[in-house]
Design a protein around this motif. Sequence first.
Motif, PDB file in Angstrom:
ATOM      1  N   THR A   1       0.822  -1.210   0.000  1.00  0.00           N
ATOM      2  CA  THR A   1       0.000   0.000   0.000  1.00  0.00           C
ATOM      3  C   THR A   1       0.856   1.259   0.000  1.00  0.00           C
ATOM      4  N   ILE A   2       1.761   1.354   0.970  1.00  0.00           N
ATOM      5  CA  ILE A   2       2.581   2.560   1.093  1.00  0.00           C
ATOM      6  C   ILE A   2       3.461   2.751  -0.134  1.00  0.00           C
ATOM      7  N   SER A   3       4.008   1.672  -0.667  1.00  0.00           N
ATOM      8  CA  SER A   3       4.913   1.796  -1.811  1.00  0.00           C
ATOM      9  C   SER A   3       4.199   2.376  -3.021  1.00  0.00           C
ATOM     10  N   SER A   4       2.919   2.052  -3.187  1.00  0.00           N
ATOM     11  CA  SER A   4       2.154   2.600  -4.313  1.00  0.00           C
ATOM     12  C   SER A   4       2.120   4.116  -4.277  1.00  0.00           C
ATOM     13  N   PHE A   5       1.995   4.647  -3.084  1.00  0.00           N
ATOM     14  CA  PHE A   5       1.790   6.084  -2.968  1.00  0.00           C
ATOM     15  C   PHE A   5       3.096   6.861  -2.870  1.00  0.00           C
ATOM     16  N   THR A   6       4.226   6.151  -2.765  1.00  0.00           N
ATOM     17  CA  THR A   6       5.500   6.845  -2.960  1.00  0.00           C
ATOM     18  C   THR A   6       5.641   7.250  -4.421  1.00  0.00           C
ATOM     19  N   ILE A   7       4.947   6.538  -5.306  1.00  0.00           N
ATOM     20  CA  ILE A   7       5.017   6.852  -6.743  1.00  0.00           C
ATOM     21  C   ILE A   7       4.373   8.204  -7.052  1.00  0.00           C
ATOM     22  N   VAL A   8       3.370   8.579  -6.270  1.00  0.00           N
ATOM     23  CA  VAL A   8       2.728   9.881  -6.479  1.00  0.00           C
ATOM     24  C   VAL A   8       3.318  10.937  -5.541  1.00  0.00           C
TER      25      VAL A   8
ATOM     26  N   LEU B   1       3.998  10.987  -2.343  1.00  0.00           N
ATOM     27  CA  LEU B   1       3.442  11.205  -1.008  1.00  0.00           C
ATOM     28  C   LEU B   1       4.591  11.486  -0.039  1.00  0.00           C
ATOM     29  N   ASP B   2       4.544  12.612   0.628  1.00  0.00           N
ATOM     30  CA  ASP B   2       5.610  13.015   1.539  1.00  0.00           C
ATOM     31  C   ASP B   2       5.429  12.317   2.888  1.00  0.00           C
ATOM     32  N   LEU B   3       6.357  11.411   3.178  1.00  0.00           N
ATOM     33  CA  LEU B   3       6.297  10.668   4.429  1.00  0.00           C
ATOM     34  C   LEU B   3       7.275  11.201   5.473  1.00  0.00           C
ATOM     35  N   SER B   4       7.970  12.287   5.157  1.00  0.00           N
ATOM     36  CA  SER B   4       9.099  12.718   5.976  1.00  0.00           C
ATOM     37  C   SER B   4       8.719  13.029   7.422  1.00  0.00           C
TER      38      SER B   4
END
Length: 214
Positions: A162-169, A171-174
């Motif tokens: 799930t999380i990896s999908s939204f690194t593509i768009v 998504l700032d997780l910092s």
Amino acid sequence: MDFYYSPLAATCRSILMIGKALGLEFNKIEINVAKEEHLKPEFAKLNPEHALPTIVDNGFVLWESRAILTYLIEKYGKDDSLYPKDPQKRAIVNQRLFFDMGTLYKALGDYYTPQLQKKAPADPELFKKVEEALGFLNAFLEGQKYVAGDSFTVADTAILATISSFTIVKLDLSKYANIVRWYDNCSKVAPGWEENEKGLAALKGFIEIMQKKA
């Protein structure tokens, strides 16, 4: 075992990762949702919900990714490390899987999918749900190496997809330090991560095409 899937979907990639962890070989049947192949009558006979992923294991048909994940482990796993038999440990794994399905994956999908598929503007109220869900996950990981305790489980596989999908768009997780730490570690140790990376590359290409059409 027949596996009906789309590499673009996190839910499908989680199955590919678990398959690698269990040493399973799938007869992969890619379904192009954009071309509405999931609505064809022959697929509807297998799965009246038209949902991906779907497996057919020696005549047994099952869909819903988290149900498939646990089924495969219970049937083909050599031990219970990915899905503990201890009732309390299993309950925590199940809670994280249900959290992924009903809160995290849902929030991310509700926010990003309309932007990608319908060119809708970003909805700040929906983004608040994304931030809330990520905050919950960050809290789960406080003092924990993995999402359901001190060892890697199927819950990590599902949430990692799930999380990896939204690194593509982008998504700032910092600001979610625990998620960043967990993601960095799990992307190195998760069985089948290379399968996830292949799907992420396909997803990135699909998003770029959609953005050019905008």
